[in-house]
Design a protein around this motif. Structure first.
Motif, mmCIF file in Angstrom:
data_model
loop_
_atom_site.group_PDB
_atom_site.id
_atom_site.type_symbol
_atom_site.label_atom_id
_atom_site.label_comp_id
_atom_site.label_asym_id
_atom_site.label_seq_id
_atom_site.Cartn_x
_atom_site.Cartn_y
_atom_site.Cartn_z
ATOM 1 N N ILE A 1 0.884 -1.179 0.000
ATOM 2 C CA ILE A 1 0.000 0.000 0.000
ATOM 3 C C ILE A 1 0.915 1.221 0.000
ATOM 4 N N PRO A 2 0.813 2.079 -1.017
ATOM 5 C CA PRO A 2 1.660 3.285 -0.982
ATOM 6 C C PRO A 2 1.219 4.166 0.169
ATOM 7 N N PRO A 3 2.120 5.021 0.668
ATOM 8 C CA PRO A 3 1.651 6.020 1.625
ATOM 9 C C PRO A 3 0.649 6.918 0.906
ATOM 10 N N LYS A 4 -0.244 7.560 1.656
ATOM 11 C CA LYS A 4 -1.294 8.355 0.985
ATOM 12 C C LYS A 4 -0.700 9.452 0.109
ATOM 13 N N TRP A 5 0.374 10.082 0.584
ATOM 14 C CA TRP A 5 0.956 11.170 -0.218
ATOM 15 C C TRP A 5 1.407 10.666 -1.597
ATOM 16 N N GLY A 6 1.789 9.393 -1.669
ATOM 17 C CA GLY A 6 2.290 8.834 -2.935
ATOM 18 C C GLY A 6 1.231 8.841 -4.024
ATOM 19 N N LEU A 7 -0.046 8.836 -3.593
ATOM 20 C CA LEU A 7 -1.130 8.822 -4.585
ATOM 21 C C LEU A 7 -1.578 10.245 -4.931
ATOM 22 N N GLY A 8 -0.828 11.215 -4.420
ATOM 23 C CA GLY A 8 -1.124 12.618 -4.747
ATOM 24 C C GLY A 8 -0.436 13.059 -6.034
ATOM 25 N N ILE A 9 -0.078 14.339 -6.115
ATOM 26 C CA ILE A 9 0.482 14.906 -7.354
ATOM 27 C C ILE A 9 1.992 15.125 -7.190
ATOM 28 N N TRP A 10 2.731 14.677 -8.205
ATOM 29 C CA TRP A 10 4.198 14.759 -8.173
ATOM 30 C C TRP A 10 4.691 15.730 -9.255
ATOM 31 N N ARG B 1 -9.229 13.563 -5.216
ATOM 32 C CA ARG B 1 -10.524 13.193 -4.628
ATOM 33 C C ARG B 1 -10.705 11.678 -4.654
ATOM 34 N N MET B 2 -10.057 11.019 -5.621
ATOM 35 C CA MET B 2 -10.203 9.570 -5.755
ATOM 36 C C MET B 2 -9.400 8.782 -4.711
ATOM 37 N N LEU B 3 -8.704 9.495 -3.819
ATOM 38 C CA LEU B 3 -7.827 8.813 -2.874
ATOM 39 C C LEU B 3 -8.493 7.612 -2.164
ATOM 40 N N PRO B 4 -9.696 7.773 -1.583
ATOM 41 C CA PRO B 4 -10.267 6.613 -0.876
ATOM 42 C C PRO B 4 -10.496 5.418 -1.815
ATOM 43 N N TYR B 5 -10.875 5.718 -3.050
ATOM 44 C CA TYR B 5 -11.115 4.644 -4.025
ATOM 45 C C TYR B 5 -9.801 3.922 -4.351
ATOM 46 N N VAL C 1 -18.046 3.509 -15.322
ATOM 47 C CA VAL C 1 -18.157 2.676 -14.124
ATOM 48 C C VAL C 1 -19.090 1.518 -14.441
ATOM 49 N N LYS C 2 -18.693 0.334 -14.003
ATOM 50 C CA LYS C 2 -19.536 -0.811 -14.368
ATOM 51 C C LYS C 2 -20.752 -0.937 -13.454
ATOM 52 N N GLU C 3 -21.713 -1.688 -13.907
ATOM 53 C CA GLU C 3 -22.981 -1.862 -13.197
ATOM 54 C C GLU C 3 -22.763 -2.170 -11.706
ATOM 55 N N GLY C 4 -23.428 -1.403 -10.875
ATOM 56 C CA GLY C 4 -23.328 -1.622 -9.423
ATOM 57 C C GLY C 4 -22.057 -1.049 -8.818
ATOM 58 N N GLY C 5 -21.296 -0.295 -9.613
ATOM 59 C CA GLY C 5 -20.008 0.214 -9.135
ATOM 60 C C GLY C 5 -20.157 1.286 -8.064
ATOM 61 N N ILE C 6 -19.240 1.259 -7.108
ATOM 62 C CA ILE C 6 -19.238 2.264 -6.035
ATOM 63 C C ILE C 6 -17.874 2.935 -6.019
ATOM 64 N N VAL C 7 -17.884 4.265 -6.051
ATOM 65 C CA VAL C 7 -16.623 5.013 -6.080
ATOM 66 C C VAL C 7 -16.628 6.024 -4.937
ATOM 67 N N PRO C 8 -15.913 5.738 -3.842
ATOM 68 C CA PRO C 8 -15.842 6.727 -2.758
ATOM 69 C C PRO C 8 -14.872 7.853 -3.098
ATOM 70 N N LEU C 9 -15.327 9.079 -2.954
ATOM 71 C CA LEU C 9 -14.491 10.247 -3.256
ATOM 72 C C LEU C 9 -14.343 11.100 -1.998
ATOM 73 N N LEU C 10 -13.142 11.657 -1.828
ATOM 74 C CA LEU C 10 -12.858 12.484 -0.658
ATOM 75 C C LEU C 10 -13.404 13.899 -0.852
ATOM 76 N N CYS C 11 -14.048 14.434 0.184
ATOM 77 C CA CYS C 11 -14.538 15.823 0.103
ATOM 78 C C CYS C 11 -13.642 16.710 0.965
ATOM 79 N N ASP C 12 -13.700 18.006 0.717
ATOM 80 C CA ASP C 12 -12.836 18.948 1.436
ATOM 81 C C ASP C 12 -12.997 18.854 2.948
ATOM 82 N N ASP C 13 -14.219 18.573 3.408
ATOM 83 C CA ASP C 13 -14.440 18.529 4.860
ATOM 84 C C ASP C 13 -14.082 17.164 5.465
ATOM 85 N N GLY C 14 -13.477 16.282 4.662
ATOM 86 C CA GLY C 14 -13.050 14.974 5.198
ATOM 87 C C GLY C 14 -14.123 13.902 5.066
ATOM 88 N N SER C 15 -15.346 14.302 4.692
ATOM 89 C CA SER C 15 -16.388 13.292 4.520
ATOM 90 C C SER C 15 -16.186 12.579 3.182
#
Ligand code: GAL
Length: 689
Positions: free
Chosen positions: A205-214, A491-495, A603-617
């Motif tokens: 699992i990469p650290p979270k920062w690794g999935l950010g912008i370089w 925003r796609m970080l949780p996914y 996104v395929k049928e039944g797909g769920i994509v969690p996205l991060l919001c600014d307030d952490g939700s």
């Protein structure tokens, strides 16, 4: 020719192992160089599956070569066997697997010549050796083969082919000391690859920062110039998480010292504090050939290869003493200041700049073995260095090989063709490695936009301006689109993070070819004698190109900057537009022309994509009409404490009864004691396009 015993023993459900040749000699394998071990507990959770070969396997010794052949039939598609950039399936090819810089054609010389091939029939073969390997994928036909001669007349027969499909995939290795062969089977290609990855120690699992912008600034910038560029990211409201320093941070490069340059970086600790204070991680470029001016040079010299590389010594990184010298210096001069990762450059060759095959190394390993394993060894050493601090890294390397699935390193190179870059993203998923289609040379704003879109949907969202010095806002025409796609990436970080957890624990590649998603149809073209069709072209099957799966349910179909339109092929089942929720296709195709400004995502049928919001939700996007579920993973984002159970695993289930979707959140494991984030369902489904 001498027949060899191929006694395959069942090691785990769907995993068999045999050693061919002189088994008395303890052979050094890729996994022993990497020091990785099977994730036994996970492998034992798979169902038993039958041994995949009913027909005979051939194992023989021909002079100084061990030959190993597995049966091949016309309906199979074969994938993998090194990181390929042009082709997806390798039927009809001859590959000479060797670590090298890719030179524009797939012939086995590549950055990760992983000797693992996979069949659409649901098996994979891993030749676990650090020797060069030849693989003939249905091109080497044996006299007296069962199917007899494929005697067709080119004058009259439309089914004539220049090279009839042979009955075997034939592999040979010039080494008779104990060739270890592993066979993996599974219900589908993905399961085969999962078993391979878990056998090689699992994923990461990469650290979270690794999935950010370089971003990698110009190679000659000094500390102040780097700080200024980073400030411009903030001024331009542009997301940034990692800065990569290119050769200029070192007092000497090519060969290098691994020491901060006293003129360009006079106060490394101050520079690092500034970056840390701005929440920016620092990645350092290195190539592992050491300058006589480096402080560690005298210590390394006794462990050097007989030949220099680029004017520096090439230490024998298979020796503990060497790993210790490097680790101690890196810890003191870099990690202790906050350095988060490395870019290990040029460990792949080019031939003319690598040591020759007759070079010697103090450990006694051959030059061939060291070439195969150099990138692997460096990844192992660096991974251990960070692990010792209970800190995860996410880094880059230009060479890898079999056995590297658990090393958090992403491969790159010096080529730049868009199609090759795109193909690398998903072909890497067959063989337990990852590839970044970095944005580097820019020919025009449109090109920049399309390349940023591709890289934003890849393992590392990175702009590498090491030679151009280009900054995103230099292209005002497309700055909005580029900012949008990088913000979407964040925003796609949780996914994505959850997808990496699936890779780590279950070996499921995050970026996958469509062949892992859908049944493949094998097509053979008919021969015609005309000027348009090259009659020497091998007739082999084609796979869906130019689109791939990212995580559990998103299909990515980038638009190439070189083409006027892109045609998306939808496998069977409903596929929805990621942005609008409209039904986009089902067993159909859809065209996008260059005026479409986003990167097409579905996104395929039944797909769920969690996205991060600014307030952490977390916004839980749900697509389709059928019930769907998603395993949401979270932890501290930077340590290995998840291995002790300090993580959160939540099942997000959406039931879609009566057309009104409902979200149910079930905690499966909460080892952190943290409060669950707020999950908000957003039902995306609309009508048809
Ligand atoms: C190349 C590498 C580039 C850049 C350059 C710096 O080998 O592929 O990305 O780092 O070295 O000299």
């Amino acid at each position: 020719m001498k027949k060899l015993q191929a006694n395959f023993k069942n090691e785990f459900p769907g995993v068999w192992r045999a050693v061919l040749g002189d088994t008395a000699e303890a052979a050094q394998t890729l996994t022993s160089f990497a020091e990785v071990h099977p994730k036994a507990e996970r492998l034992n959770q798979f169902e038993e599956v039958p041994f995949p070969f009913e027909e005979e396997i051939i194992a023989e010794q021909v002079r100084d070569r061990v030959v190993f052949c597995t049966p091949l039939n016309e309906e199979e598609m074969i994938f993998g066997a090194g990181l390929n950039y042009k082709v997806i399936n390798i039927n009809g090819m001859v590959l000479h697997l060797k670590v090298d810089h890719f030179e524009g054609w797939d012939d086995g010389r590549t950055h990760a010549p992983v000797p693992f091939y996979i069949s659409s029939k649901g098996y994979g073969v891993f030749l676990n050796t650090a020797h060069y390997i030849d693989i003939h994928v249905g091109t080497a036909a044996r006299l007296g083969a069962k199917k007899g001669f494929q005697n067709r007349d080119r004058n009259t027969d439309p089914n004539w082919t220049v090279s009839p499909i042979a009955e075997y995939i034939e592999c040979s290795v010039k080494d008779t000391s104990g060739l270890e062969v592993l066979i993996f089977a599974g219900k589908n290609i993905t399961e085969v690859v999962q078993r391979y990855n878990l056998y090689c120690g699992g994923g990461y699992i990469p650290p979270k920062w690794g999935l950010g912008i370089w971003y990698r600034p110009h190679a000659h910038y000094n500390a102040d110039q780097v700080i200024d560029v980073m400030d411009r990211f903030t001024q331009n409201d542009f997301p940034i998480d990692v800065v990569g320093l290119e050769p200029g941070w070192q007092s000497r490069a090519y060969p290098g010292t691994f020491e901060w340059d006293p003129v360009r970086f006079p106060d490394p600790a101050g520079f690092m504090d500034k970056m840390t204070g701005s929440n920016i991680k620092v990645n350092l470029w290195e190539n592992m050939y050491i300058s006589p001016e480096a402080k560690i040079f005298p210590k390394m010299l006794p462990y050097a290869c007989s030949h220099t590389v680029g004017g520096g010594i090439a230490p024998d990184f298979s020796m503990k003493e060497v790993a210790d010298i490097l680790s101690e210096q890196h810890e003191r001069d870099h990690l202790s200041l906050g350095v988060s990762g490395y870019k290990i450059d040029e460990c792949d060759g080019y031939d003319f700049w690598m040591w020759p095959d007759h070079a010697t190394f103090p450990s006694g390993h051959t030059a061939e073995q060291m070439r195969s394993a150099y990138g692997l060894l460096l990844q192992k050493i660096m991974t251990a260095l960070f692990r010792k601090k209970n800190q995860r890294t996410y880094s880059l390397a230009r060479a890898s090989n079999g056995g590297s699935s658990s090393f958090p390193f992403v491969i790159y190179n010096d080529c730049y063709d868009f199609d090759e870059f795109l193909t690398g993203v998903f072909n890497a998923g067959f063989i337990g490695v990852a590839w970044v289609p970095e944005v580097r040379r820019i020919s025009n704003p449109y090109d920049f936009m399309r390349r940023c879109q591709l890289v934003a949907m890849s393992p590392v969202a990175m702009i590498n301006a090491w030679s151009s010095g280009v900054e995103p806002w230099h292209f005002k025409e497309v700055i909005k689109q580029i900012r949008d796609v990088f913000q979407l990436r964040r925003r796609m970080l949780p996914y994505l993070y959850s997808a990496y957890a699936d890779y780590c624990f279950h070996g499921v590649p995050v970026f996958r070819a469509m062949a892992m998603e859908t049944q493949i149809e094998v097509r053979h073209s008919k021969f015609q004698l005309n000027d348009a069709d090259d009659h020497h072209t091998l007739q082999h099957s084609v796979a869906i190109k130019a689109q791939y799966m990212m995580g559990s349910c998103i299909m990515v179909a980038p638009i190439s900057p070189d083409k006027d339109k892109c045609t998306v092929t939808f496998p069977e089942g409903n596929w929805y537009d990621f942005y609008t929720g409209e039904l986009a296709g089902n067993n159909s195709t859809l065209e996008f022309d260059k005026s479409y400004e986003q990167i097409p995502l579905f996104v395929k049928e039944g797909g769920i994509v969690p996205l991060l919001c600014d307030d952490g939700s977390i916004e839980v996007r749900y697509y389709g009409k059928e019930p769907g579920s998603f395993l949401y993973f979270d932890d501290d984002g930077e340590t290995f404490d998840y291995e002790k159970g300090n993580y959160l695993l939540v099942s997000l289930n959406v039931s879609a009864a009566n057309g009104s979707p409902k979200l149910e959140v079930t905690t499966i494991h909460n080892g952190t004691g943290a409060q669950l984030p707020t999950f908000r369902l957003v039902a995306m489904t609309k009508g048809s396009k």
